[in-house]
Design a protein around this motif. Structure first.
Motif, PDB file in Angstrom:
ATOM      1  N   THR A 145     -19.191  14.573  36.907  1.00 15.29           N
ATOM      2  CA  THR A 145     -18.258  15.439  36.281  1.00 15.29           C
ATOM      3  C   THR A 145     -16.681  15.461  36.738  1.00 15.29           C
ATOM      4  OG1 THR A 145     -17.410  17.906  36.013  1.00 15.29           O
ATOM      5  CG2 THR A 145     -18.863  17.283  37.778  1.00 15.29           C
ATOM      6  N   GLY A 151     -24.897  23.346  35.130  1.00 17.87           N
ATOM      7  CA  GLY A 151     -25.337  22.538  34.319  1.00 17.87           C
ATOM      8  C   GLY A 151     -25.319  21.255  34.752  1.00 17.87           C
ATOM      9  N   LYS A 152     -24.652  21.052  35.921  1.00 19.92           N
ATOM     10  CA  LYS A 152     -24.526  19.574  36.436  1.00 19.92           C
ATOM     11  C   LYS A 152     -25.352  19.500  37.664  1.00 19.92           C
ATOM     12  CE  LYS A 152     -22.605  16.987  33.356  1.00 19.92           C
ATOM     13  NZ  LYS A 152     -21.021  16.630  33.364  1.00 19.92           N
ATOM     14  N   THR A 183     -20.865  27.115  26.943  1.00 20.69           N
ATOM     15  CA  THR A 183     -21.956  26.192  27.315  1.00 20.69           C
ATOM     16  C   THR A 183     -23.073  26.699  26.498  1.00 20.69           C
ATOM     17  OG1 THR A 183     -23.454  25.717  29.299  1.00 20.69           O
ATOM     18  CG2 THR A 183     -22.428  28.005  29.196  1.00 20.69           C
ATOM     19  N   THR A 217     -19.028  18.031  27.535  1.00 15.82           N
ATOM     20  CA  THR A 217     -19.210  17.502  28.711  1.00 15.82           C
ATOM     21  C   THR A 217     -18.429  16.400  29.250  1.00 15.82           C
ATOM     22  OG1 THR A 217     -21.100  17.031  30.379  1.00 15.82           O
ATOM     23  CG2 THR A 217     -21.075  16.026  28.368  1.00 15.82           C
ATOM     24  N   HIS A 225     -15.004  19.196  34.820  1.00 14.30           N
ATOM     25  CA  HIS A 225     -15.466  20.661  34.419  1.00 14.30           C
ATOM     26  C   HIS A 225     -16.104  21.438  35.684  1.00 14.30           C
ATOM     27  CE1 HIS A 225     -15.728  19.157  30.146  1.00 14.30           C
ATOM     28  NE2 HIS A 225     -14.622  19.278  30.549  1.00 14.30           N
ATOM     29  N   GLU A 229     -19.659  24.965  32.518  1.00 15.69           N
ATOM     30  CA  GLU A 229     -20.914  24.694  33.018  1.00 15.69           C
ATOM     31  C   GLU A 229     -21.433  25.772  33.567  1.00 15.69           C
ATOM     32  OE1 GLU A 229     -22.439  21.959  32.614  1.00 15.69           O
ATOM     33  OE2 GLU A 229     -20.869  20.477  32.146  1.00 15.69           O
TER      34      GLU A 229
END
Length: 471
Positions: free
Chosen positions: A426, A434-435, A48, A352, A429, A91
């Motif tokens: 997502t 990250g999300k 990442t 991603t 993942h 992530e």
């Protein structure tokens, strides 16, 4: 320059608590505890662009009792604990933004039992999918979920992984029958029996599958297995445009054709795979497909797919049944990430994904492709498009603030587009760090409040993988 994440800040009391926990664990585990910098950094970050946030120590667990000991020690002092499988998450799921103890489960790698007549097995969380399938080879069964990386099955359950076979065999949520887990208070729970279905109580199995270690740490899994197909055929079919390839996928699925795998590579990804995996495919949007069944059925399925492809200008469709040819094809697909790196030397590859309803797939991929071209980026597209899931591998110069900002804008546009089409930020993942910022837009505040209530009930001190999933 890297994507910023919250800095580790602790008061003197928290620092003292960590020291006490490490001393207790060192006394119990001896050389199975490490505070070495290299080992700690290895147990954070993963693939990442998020900054590496290392834990304070790493413990190598070998049993459920080991996991309980670590969790109880951490709970007593309010110290975070982060489960670690193989480190293949994307992530930032294994980062330690608040420090704490990384609990490495890779040594819990035993296949505990296989019930061939029931088509299930029980494994420890550190067993990898390749290890399990090697173990099952002689009994004519296999575990079908294939995310590409040889991930641990505990990690795959924690991130609700899927992969190339998901269009036919489902995702981890469809293939985990039951599990055992250590909760934040150190207690062990078993979420279900081995029966194929149950209407008894809350579905705690599905609650923990996809929880990314924020509610408990998985110490064993009961998994559904499938019979090895009598025959397998795999093929490649180029298309004139991304949209025509996606439209062929949609009709293939809507026609009820039982395709096992159907993967999209845009022309940029094909070019990268040709160079990296020594293929000679036409540099056009391309579908990789695979069919499972009897000799007669895979032949019939391949012929029907060829007819559908022709309707959308695709072809020629070439297919193979020899194992070595199929292996080469799918290894190239699994190596797609690494194949992208030479296209922009020195750049970081940010993988991603999003997932949309199948009817919106062509539109979503087409508009994403337009963004890539208009923004002047290198971002090959590849995806498990049979269930509306696709990925971009965005190549970013992390030392160029403009390039970083452009990549962040591109990913935000991609996610917002998917959400506007009824999709998700997502598909496989996971959320991790990250999300997190997209969770409110996807779920709404009331739903997030329900998630927070569950988290608070099961982990009132917020020690289980804090800083993940919930914004």
């Amino acid at each position: 320059m890297v994507e910023l994440v919250e800095e580790l800040t602790r008061d003197a009391g928290a620092e003292d608590a960590v020291r006490q926990v490490i001393a207790s664990l060192a006394n119990h585990f001896g050389n199975r505890l490490s505070t070495g910098r290299a080992v700690r950094e290895q147990h954070a970050n993963s693939i990442t662009w998020l900054a590496n946030q290392a834990p304070d120590a790493v413990v190598f667990a070998e049993s459920t009792e080991d996991v309980q000991f670590v969790v109880r020690a951490c709970a007593a002092k309010g110290v975070p604990v982060i489960a670690f499988g193989t480190g293949s998450s994307l992530e930032g799921q294994i980062n330690a933004p608040k420090g704490g103890i990384s609990l490495d489960l890779s040594r819990m790698n035993r296949v505990l039992s296989v019930h061939t007549e029931d088509l299930d097995c029980v494994v420890e969380p550190g067993v990898t999918r390749k290890q399990l399938n090697e173990h099952l080879r002689d009994v004519g069964l296999f575990f079908p979920i294939d995310p590409g990386a040889d991930a641990s099955l505990g990690g795959m359950a924690s991130t609700r992984a899927s992969g190339t076979n998901a269009v036919r065999y489902g995702t981890m949520k469809d293939n985990v029958v039951a599990l055992t887990a250590v909760l934040a208070n150190g207690e062990v729970i078993t979420t279900a029996r081995r029966a194929k279905k149950s209407a008894a109580g809350y579905d705690l199995t599905r609650l923990l599958v996809g929880a990314e270690g924020t509610l408990g740490i998985i110490t064993s899994l009961t998994l559904k297995l499938s019979g090895l197909p009598e025959a397998i055929s795999a093929g490649v079919c180029p298309f004139p445009t991304i949209r025509s390839a996606c439209d062929a996928v949609i009709l293939t699925i809507q026609s009820g054709l039982p395709v096992a795998r159907i993967e999209l590579l845009d022309e940029v990804q094909v070019r990268a795979c040709n160079a990296y995996s020594k293929l000679d495919l036409a540099e056009q949007p391309t579908l990789f497909v695979e069919f499972h069944g009897t000799e007669a059925s895979v032949h019939e399925q391949a012929e029907r797919f060829g007819e559908i492809a022709t309707e959308f200008g695709g072809g020629p469709f070439t297919w193979e049944t020899r194992p070595e040819d199929r292996t080469k094809l799918w290894q190239a697909r699994h190596d797609a990430y690494w194949a992208c790196l030479p296209m922009k030397p020195g750049a970081k590859a940010l993988a991603t994904d999003v997932c949309v309803p199948l009817s919106r797939l062509a539109e979503c991929v087409d508009e994403t492709k337009r963004d890539i071209e208009e923004m002047g980026m290198i971002a090959p597209i590849v995806g498990h498009v049979g269930d509306g899931n696709f990925h971009t591998v965005t190549l970013v110069d992390m030392d160029d603030p403009h390039d970083v900002a452009k990549a962040k804008d591109f990913i935000s546009r991609m996610v917002e587009r998917a959400l506007a089409m009824g999709g998700t930020a997502t598909g496989e993942h996971g959320v991790g760090q990250g999300k997190r910022k997209y969770m409110e837009a996807e779920h709404g505040e009331a739903t997030l409040d329900a998630m927070r209530a569950i988290k608070a009930a099961l982990d009132p001190q917020n020690i289980m993988n804090p800083g993940k999933i919930l914004p």
